[in-house]
Design an enzyme around this catalytic site. Structure first.
Site, mmCIF file in Angstrom:
data_model
loop_
_atom_site.group_PDB
_atom_site.id
_atom_site.type_symbol
_atom_site.label_atom_id
_atom_site.label_comp_id
_atom_site.label_asym_id
_atom_site.label_seq_id
_atom_site.Cartn_x
_atom_site.Cartn_y
_atom_site.Cartn_z
ATOM 1 N N GLN A 79 0.764 -0.961 -0.124
ATOM 2 C CA GLN A 79 -0.201 0.093 0.351
ATOM 3 C C GLN A 79 0.799 1.319 0.228
ATOM 4 O O GLN A 79 1.420 2.037 0.759
ATOM 5 C CB GLN A 79 -1.226 0.206 1.252
ATOM 6 C CG GLN A 79 -1.745 1.008 1.019
ATOM 7 C CD GLN A 79 -3.373 1.371 2.269
ATOM 8 O OE1 GLN A 79 -3.396 -0.214 2.758
ATOM 9 N NE2 GLN A 79 -3.470 2.212 2.243
ATOM 10 N N PHE A 80 1.606 1.709 -1.210
ATOM 11 C CA PHE A 80 1.867 3.165 -1.778
ATOM 12 C C PHE A 80 1.742 3.756 -0.733
ATOM 13 O O PHE A 80 2.994 4.722 0.049
ATOM 14 C CB PHE A 80 2.976 3.181 -2.908
ATOM 15 C CG PHE A 80 1.084 3.708 -4.046
ATOM 16 C CD1 PHE A 80 1.643 5.562 -4.005
ATOM 17 C CD2 PHE A 80 0.785 3.021 -4.304
ATOM 18 C CE1 PHE A 80 0.103 5.466 -4.135
ATOM 19 C CE2 PHE A 80 -0.936 3.454 -4.928
ATOM 20 C CZ PHE A 80 -0.704 5.074 -5.155
ATOM 21 N N THR A 81 0.100 4.321 -0.617
ATOM 22 C CA THR A 81 -0.320 5.773 -0.392
ATOM 23 C C THR A 81 -0.181 5.712 1.955
ATOM 24 O O THR A 81 0.009 7.170 1.580
ATOM 25 C CB THR A 81 -1.486 5.387 -0.212
ATOM 26 O OG1 THR A 81 -2.616 4.373 0.836
ATOM 27 C CG2 THR A 81 -2.522 4.712 -1.531
#
Length: 151
Positions: A79-81
């Site tokens: 989850q790069f966010t």
């Protein structure tokens, strides 16, 4: 490396476009994000901390047991966010998150390290896919960890 660790009764990731699904029972759902500066040390430290983190209740109702102690499972979802910067404006910036050419090998290696620490395979999502994640948070217990903030 930044992670959000949630103690769960169950967790599931579905990727309809890939005809893929993974599910765990009691254990940990780990959302993981990577940055360019992440090293083997960051991955190893995080994997060890997650597998050894004492956030499950013992017979006295005290959080004193690890996921390994209770025979639980782990699911890891990229989850790069988690590296969103919200300092300016209303649209988050993800410039600190590593690009896929860096993140994918880090994610795959992290899965191997967590699996080795747990002593069994970990469930996981597919990097970059449009995933539908569901969970039943137990507690709730949610821990945020950043490998660059080891006080």
């Amino acid at each position: 490396m930044r992670t959000v660790i949630q103690r769960v009764s169950t967790a599931q990731v579905d990727i309809p476009d890939e005809n893929y699904s993974a599910r765990i029972g009691k254990g940990l759902l780990v959302l993981a994000a990577f940055e360019d500066a992440d090293t083997e040390e960051d991955l190893d430290w995080t994997a060890r901390k997650i597998a050894g983190m004492r956030i499950f209740d013992d017979s006295q109702g005290v959080m004193n047991l690890s996921v390994k102690d209770v025979g639980g499972d782990i699911m890891v979802v990229s989850q790069f966010t988690l590296f969103a910067s919200t300092a300016r404006g209303n649209r988050p910036s993800y410039i600190k998150a590593a690009k896929p050419d860096v993140s994918i090998p880090l994610y795959e290696h992290f899965l191997e390290l967590v699996s080795a620490q747990l002593g069994k395979e970990v469930a996981h999502g597919i990097f970059g896919a449009d995933m539908k994640v569901s969970l039943l948070n137990d507690g709730p217990v949610t821990i945020i960890m950043d490998s660059k903030m080891k006080f």
